[in-house]
Design a protein around this motif. Structure first.
Motif, PDB file in Angstrom:
ATOM      1  N   SER A  15       0.860  -1.184   0.000  1.00 11.79           N
ATOM      2  CA  SER A  15       0.000   0.000   0.000  1.00 11.79           C
ATOM      3  C   SER A  15       0.897   1.236   0.000  1.00 11.79           C
ATOM      4  O   SER A  15       1.938   1.267   0.654  1.00 11.79           O
ATOM      5  CB  SER A  15      -0.962   0.005   1.190  1.00 11.79           C
ATOM      6  OG  SER A  15      -0.249  -0.029   2.393  1.00 11.79           O
TER       7      SER A  15
ATOM      8  N   ASN B 247      -4.337   9.837   0.644  1.00 15.83           N
ATOM      9  CA  ASN B 247      -4.669   8.909  -0.412  1.00 15.83           C
ATOM     10  C   ASN B 247      -3.912   7.602  -0.175  1.00 15.83           C
ATOM     11  O   ASN B 247      -2.749   7.630   0.204  1.00 15.83           O
ATOM     12  CB  ASN B 247      -4.237   9.525  -1.744  1.00 15.83           C
ATOM     13  CG  ASN B 247      -4.923   8.945  -2.930  1.00 15.83           C
ATOM     14  OD1 ASN B 247      -5.887   8.214  -2.813  1.00 15.83           O
ATOM     15  ND2 ASN B 247      -4.429   9.275  -4.098  1.00 15.83           N
TER      16      ASN B 247
ATOM     17  N   TRP C 212      -3.138   3.852  -2.138  1.00 17.25           N
ATOM     18  CA  TRP C 212      -3.256   3.001  -3.317  1.00 17.25           C
ATOM     19  C   TRP C 212      -2.747   1.612  -2.958  1.00 17.25           C
ATOM     20  O   TRP C 212      -1.837   1.464  -2.146  1.00 17.25           O
ATOM     21  CB  TRP C 212      -2.420   3.523  -4.474  1.00 17.25           C
ATOM     22  CG  TRP C 212      -2.878   4.822  -5.067  1.00 17.25           C
ATOM     23  CD1 TRP C 212      -3.971   5.566  -4.734  1.00 17.25           C
ATOM     24  CD2 TRP C 212      -2.227   5.534  -6.112  1.00 17.25           C
ATOM     25  NE1 TRP C 212      -4.053   6.681  -5.501  1.00 17.25           N
ATOM     26  CE2 TRP C 212      -2.987   6.699  -6.364  1.00 17.25           C
ATOM     27  CE3 TRP C 212      -1.083   5.313  -6.857  1.00 17.25           C
ATOM     28  CZ2 TRP C 212      -2.628   7.622  -7.340  1.00 17.25           C
ATOM     29  CZ3 TRP C 212      -0.733   6.238  -7.824  1.00 17.25           C
ATOM     30  CH2 TRP C 212      -1.503   7.379  -8.062  1.00 17.25           C
TER      31      TRP C 212
ATOM     32  N   PHE D  16      -1.262  -0.203  -9.717  1.00 16.73           N
ATOM     33  CA  PHE D  16      -1.779   0.419  -8.506  1.00 16.73           C
ATOM     34  C   PHE D  16      -3.275   0.643  -8.682  1.00 16.73           C
ATOM     35  O   PHE D  16      -3.731   0.973  -9.775  1.00 16.73           O
ATOM     36  CB  PHE D  16      -1.115   1.776  -8.247  1.00 16.73           C
ATOM     37  CG  PHE D  16       0.257   1.681  -7.656  1.00 16.73           C
ATOM     38  CD1 PHE D  16       0.418   1.441  -6.298  1.00 16.73           C
ATOM     39  CD2 PHE D  16       1.377   1.812  -8.445  1.00 16.73           C
ATOM     40  CE1 PHE D  16       1.672   1.351  -5.753  1.00 16.73           C
ATOM     41  CE2 PHE D  16       2.644   1.730  -7.909  1.00 16.73           C
ATOM     42  CZ  PHE D  16       2.799   1.496  -6.551  1.00 16.73           C
ATOM     43  N   THR D  17      -4.018   0.484  -7.604  1.00 15.75           N
ATOM     44  CA  THR D  17      -5.460   0.723  -7.613  1.00 15.75           C
ATOM     45  C   THR D  17      -5.805   1.663  -6.474  1.00 15.75           C
ATOM     46  O   THR D  17      -5.330   1.497  -5.350  1.00 15.75           O
ATOM     47  CB  THR D  17      -6.241  -0.593  -7.439  1.00 15.75           C
ATOM     48  OG1 THR D  17      -5.844  -1.499  -8.465  1.00 15.75           O
ATOM     49  CG2 THR D  17      -7.737  -0.352  -7.523  1.00 15.75           C
ATOM     50  N   GLU D  18      -6.630   2.649  -6.767  1.00 13.81           N
ATOM     51  CA  GLU D  18      -7.131   3.565  -5.751  1.00 13.81           C
ATOM     52  C   GLU D  18      -8.578   3.206  -5.469  1.00 13.81           C
ATOM     53  O   GLU D  18      -9.362   2.991  -6.387  1.00 13.81           O
ATOM     54  CB  GLU D  18      -7.067   5.006  -6.241  1.00 13.81           C
ATOM     55  CG  GLU D  18      -7.685   6.000  -5.268  1.00 13.81           C
ATOM     56  CD  GLU D  18      -7.742   7.412  -5.832  1.00 13.81           C
ATOM     57  OE1 GLU D  18      -7.300   8.322  -5.139  1.00 13.81           O
ATOM     58  OE2 GLU D  18      -8.232   7.576  -6.968  1.00 13.81           O
TER      59      GLU D  18
ATOM     60  N   SER E  59     -13.279   1.744  -7.623  1.00  6.63           N
ATOM     61  CA  SER E  59     -11.843   1.539  -7.753  1.00  6.63           C
ATOM     62  C   SER E  59     -11.397   2.129  -9.081  1.00  6.63           C
ATOM     63  O   SER E  59     -12.163   2.198 -10.033  1.00  6.63           O
ATOM     64  CB  SER E  59     -11.487   0.060  -7.670  1.00  6.63           C
ATOM     65  OG  SER E  59     -12.024  -0.630  -8.770  1.00  6.63           O
TER      66      SER E  59
ATOM     67  N   LYS F  49      -4.548   3.097 -11.443  1.00  6.52           N
ATOM     68  CA  LYS F  49      -3.636   4.237 -11.436  1.00  6.52           C
ATOM     69  C   LYS F  49      -2.351   3.981 -12.211  1.00  6.52           C
ATOM     70  O   LYS F  49      -1.425   4.771 -12.164  1.00  6.52           O
ATOM     71  CB  LYS F  49      -3.311   4.639  -9.992  1.00  6.52           C
ATOM     72  CG  LYS F  49      -4.493   5.210  -9.260  1.00  6.52           C
ATOM     73  CD  LYS F  49      -4.978   6.464  -9.973  1.00  6.52           C
ATOM     74  CE  LYS F  49      -6.068   7.172  -9.233  1.00  6.52           C
ATOM     75  NZ  LYS F  49      -6.478   8.409  -9.879  1.00  6.52           N
TER      76      LYS F  49
END
Length: 118
Positions: free
Chosen positions: A32, A43, A45, A65-67, A86, A89
């Motif tokens: 993360s 934030n 990710w 990467f995913t937010e 989601s 990124k």
């Protein structure tokens, strides 16, 4: 290098206020990245996780990467995971280079990471 030495908090001393948490177990890795948006809000990710294989003894992994946003807040009675979204990124490459040292290549920037010493 052995993957169990990767599990820790990591940071780049050049960049204040951001860092990474890395967790390795067996052939799984979860990372993360905590940092801040342009408006100053925090934030997080994620990188790796279910479906990402990281064989013990490996020193490099590439994944997206995913937010996640709009999910429930801790101790809140409003919001639900149903409303969570989601967003991809983009891809990053983590390379563990030596004991306590790693790099992240993301969006043309190389972050030189060090393991946080508690």
């Amino acid at each position: 290098l052995h993957t169990k030495g990767y599990t820790s908090w990591w940071y780049d001393p050049t960049y204040n206020g951001m860092g990474f948490f890395v967790e390795c177990r067996g052939e799984a890795i979860y990372i993360s990245w905590y940092h801040y948006r342009a408006d100053g809000t925090s934030n997080w990710w994620t990188f790796g996780g279910p479906g990402t294989t990281f064989t013990p003894g490996s020193t490099q992994i590439t994944a997206n990467f995913t937010e996640y946003a709009n999910g429930p807040r801790i101790a809140s009675t409003t919001g639900s995971a149903e409303y969570m979204r989601s967003e991809d990124k983009g891809q990053g490459t983590f390379t563990f280079t030596a004991d306590g040292k790693a790099t992240l290549l993301y969006n043309g920037v190389t972050y030189n990471l060090e393991k946080f010493q508690f």
